[in-house]
Write an enzyme that holds these catalytic residues in place. Structure first.
Site, PDB file in Angstrom:
ATOM      1  CB  ALA A  65      -0.876  -0.008   1.248  1.00 13.85           C
ATOM      2  N   GLY A 111       0.531  -4.916   0.997  1.00 14.35           N
ATOM      3  CA  GLY A 111      -0.677  -4.948   0.161  1.00 14.35           C
ATOM      4  C   GLY A 111      -0.449  -5.642  -1.176  1.00 14.35           C
ATOM      5  CD  GLU A 114      -2.543  -7.336   3.062  1.00 13.47           C
ATOM      6  OE1 GLU A 114      -2.044  -6.218   2.812  1.00 13.47           O
ATOM      7  OE2 GLU A 114      -3.352  -7.531   3.980  1.00 13.47           O
ATOM      8  CD  GLU A 134       1.618  -5.569   5.949  1.00 12.89           C
ATOM      9  OE1 GLU A 134       2.373  -6.501   6.285  1.00 12.89           O
ATOM     10  OE2 GLU A 134       0.904  -5.612   4.933  1.00 12.89           O
TER      11      GLU A 134
HETATM   12  N1  COA Z   1       4.610   3.123  -0.587  1.00 12.23           N
HETATM   13  C1  COA Z   1       5.013   4.300  -1.146  1.00 12.23           C
HETATM   14  N2  COA Z   1       6.129   4.408  -1.879  1.00 12.23           N
HETATM   15  C2  COA Z   1       6.881   3.317  -2.061  1.00 12.23           C
HETATM   16  C3  COA Z   1       6.532   2.051  -1.513  1.00 12.23           C
HETATM   17  C4  COA Z   1       5.341   2.002  -0.738  1.00 12.23           C
HETATM   18  N3  COA Z   1       4.917   0.851  -0.201  1.00 12.23           N
HETATM   19  N4  COA Z   1       7.475   1.158  -1.854  1.00 12.23           N
HETATM   20  C5  COA Z   1       8.380   1.817  -2.595  1.00 12.23           C
HETATM   21  N5  COA Z   1       8.030   3.117  -2.725  1.00 12.23           N
HETATM   22  C6  COA Z   1       8.734   4.190  -3.464  1.00 12.23           C
HETATM   23  C7  COA Z   1       9.964   4.687  -2.710  1.00 12.23           C
HETATM   24  O1  COA Z   1       9.593   5.640  -1.741  1.00 12.23           O
HETATM   25  C8  COA Z   1      10.765   5.263  -3.848  1.00 12.23           C
HETATM   26  O2  COA Z   1      10.221   6.510  -4.202  1.00 12.23           O
HETATM   27  P1  COA Z   1      11.198   7.800  -4.490  1.00 12.23           P
HETATM   28  O3  COA Z   1      12.051   7.357  -5.652  1.00 12.23           O
HETATM   29  O4  COA Z   1      10.237   8.892  -4.825  1.00 12.23           O
HETATM   30  O5  COA Z   1      11.966   7.994  -3.230  1.00 12.23           O
HETATM   31  C9  COA Z   1      10.485   4.312  -4.991  1.00 12.23           C
HETATM   32  O6  COA Z   1       9.251   3.656  -4.677  1.00 12.23           O
HETATM   33  C10 COA Z   1      11.544   3.246  -5.193  1.00 12.23           C
HETATM   34  O7  COA Z   1      11.712   2.537  -3.980  1.00 12.23           O
HETATM   35  P2  COA Z   1      13.130   2.395  -3.213  1.00 12.23           P
HETATM   36  O8  COA Z   1      12.847   2.207  -1.759  1.00 12.23           O
HETATM   37  O9  COA Z   1      14.038   3.513  -3.581  1.00 12.23           O
HETATM   38  O10 COA Z   1      13.668   1.041  -3.856  1.00 12.23           O
HETATM   39  P3  COA Z   1      14.716   0.019  -3.206  1.00 12.23           P
HETATM   40  O11 COA Z   1      15.104  -0.905  -4.312  1.00 12.23           O
HETATM   41  O12 COA Z   1      15.783   0.744  -2.476  1.00 12.23           O
HETATM   42  O13 COA Z   1      13.853  -0.799  -2.108  1.00 12.23           O
HETATM   43  C11 COA Z   1      11.920  -1.989  -1.288  1.00 12.23           C
HETATM   44  C12 COA Z   1      12.794  -1.614  -2.507  1.00 12.23           C
HETATM   45  C13 COA Z   1      10.704  -2.729  -1.791  1.00 12.23           C
HETATM   46  C14 COA Z   1      12.729  -2.899  -0.329  1.00 12.23           C
HETATM   47  C15 COA Z   1      11.523  -0.690  -0.536  1.00 12.23           C
HETATM   48  O14 COA Z   1      10.965   0.201  -1.488  1.00 12.23           O
HETATM   49  C16 COA Z   1      10.512  -0.896   0.551  1.00 12.23           C
HETATM   50  O15 COA Z   1      10.844  -1.373   1.622  1.00 12.23           O
HETATM   51  N6  COA Z   1       9.217  -0.522   0.290  1.00 12.23           N
HETATM   52  C17 COA Z   1       8.186  -0.563   1.276  1.00 12.23           C
HETATM   53  C18 COA Z   1       7.723  -1.983   1.502  1.00 12.23           C
HETATM   54  C19 COA Z   1       6.642  -2.037   2.554  1.00 12.23           C
HETATM   55  O16 COA Z   1       6.843  -1.780   3.714  1.00 12.23           O
HETATM   56  N7  COA Z   1       5.446  -2.389   2.107  1.00 12.23           N
HETATM   57  C20 COA Z   1       4.334  -2.564   2.978  1.00 12.23           C
HETATM   58  C21 COA Z   1       3.486  -1.362   2.989  1.00 12.23           C
HETATM   59  S1  COA Z   1       2.028  -1.677   3.958  1.00 12.23           S
END
Ligand code: COA
Length: 259
Positions: A65, A111, A114, A134
């Protein structure tokens, strides 16, 4: 027509691609709204026989999400967000009378995991990663993850994944029953389409009844056996059942019409 998703109908397969690759296809309000509308299209368009759901780009299916929408929410707002998403999208996918398969092409987190789990089954690319992180945000899954992950992989593994927030790779996801097949990334879509093409040759009403029965079993619904009996009976009233059984007796391939 849509801003955050792409749709394409080819040979009865409706491909929905979540298209925010710069945000790893995170599910914001717009994506949820548009996925809901796309699913309405699936329910109402007779030319759509099955659905393939995937993410744009090589990195992510859906990384969760959209966390940026969480910061301003209070308890009621959080509950409303989860309820709206489940009703608009996740329940509509799970209860869809046509097969919906997730082709998971990278990160499938929160999400995103999910969303994949709400589909009838899942295929994955070799680089796919699954997780429910989460707890790292002080949250729990809110789009059905606590229920569907437990159904799919069992209580102990579900507890561990949701309590640690750890990610697992595609092969481990396959060994747990979270995905059915793992393909090289370049073959994921074609291989998944092949599975749906096969299902599309089967009797649609029978496939629909399978979905309903299996969903009831997964929910542990009392009455699942009785409902199977009545749905089995209902199949005898279809033209496709006459065609399928007649074709077998005549040693020819059945041609189903969905009637
Ligand atoms: N919500 C909003 N933005 C998100 C996102 C999320 N769940 N997951 C990734 N993004 C965005 C990042 O903020 C980044 O945006 P920016 O370039 O404007 O800063 C872009 O997507 C790329 O992600 P980034 O984190 O730079 O990539 P990465 O390869 O370093 O890491 C992940 C990849 C998936 C490990 C990391 O993005 C992450 O941990 N995401 C969140 C996962 C999460 O907690 N999901 C559950 C949500 S309920």
């Amino acid at each position: 027509m849509y801003q955050t998703i792409l749709t394409e109908l080819k040979d009865g397969i409706f491909t929905i691609t979540i298209n925010r690759p710069d945000k790893l296809n995170a599910l914001n309000k717009d994506v949820i709204q548009e996925l809901g509308s796309a699913m309405d299209e699936v329910y109402s368009n007779a030319e759509i026989k099955s659905v393939l759901l995937t993410g744009s780009g090589e990195k992510a299916f859906v990384a969760g999400a959209d966390i940026s929408e969480f910061t301003s929410l209070d308890a009621a707002g959080g509950a409303a967000l989860a309820a709206k998403g489940q009703q608009l999208v996740f329940d509509k996918i799970e209860n869809c009378p046509k097969p919906v398969v997730a082709a998971v092409n990278g990160f499938s987190l929160g999400g995103g995991c999910e969303l994949a789990m709400s589909c009838h089954f899942r295929t994955a690319s070799e680089n796919a990663k699954f997780g429910q992180p989460e707890v790292n945000l002080g949250l729990i899954p809110g789009y059905g993850g606590t229920q569907r992950l437990t159904q799919l992989i069992g209580k102990g593994k579900a507890m561990e994944l949701m309590m640690t927030g750890d990610m697992i790779g595609a092969e481990e996801a396959k060994s747990l029953g979270l995905v059915n097949h793992v393909f090289p990334a370049s073959e994921l879509i074609a291989a998944s389409e092949k599975i749906l093409s096969k299902i599309n040759t089967k009797a649609p009403i029978a496939v629909q009844q399978v979905i309903a029965c299996v969903n009831e079993a997964a929910r542990g619904l009392e009455g699942g056996f009785a409902n199977e009996i009545s749905r089995f009976g209902a199949c005898f009233a279809t033209a496709d059942m006459r065609e399928g059984t007649t074709a077998f007796m005549e040693k020819r391939k059945a041609v189903f019409t969905g009637k």
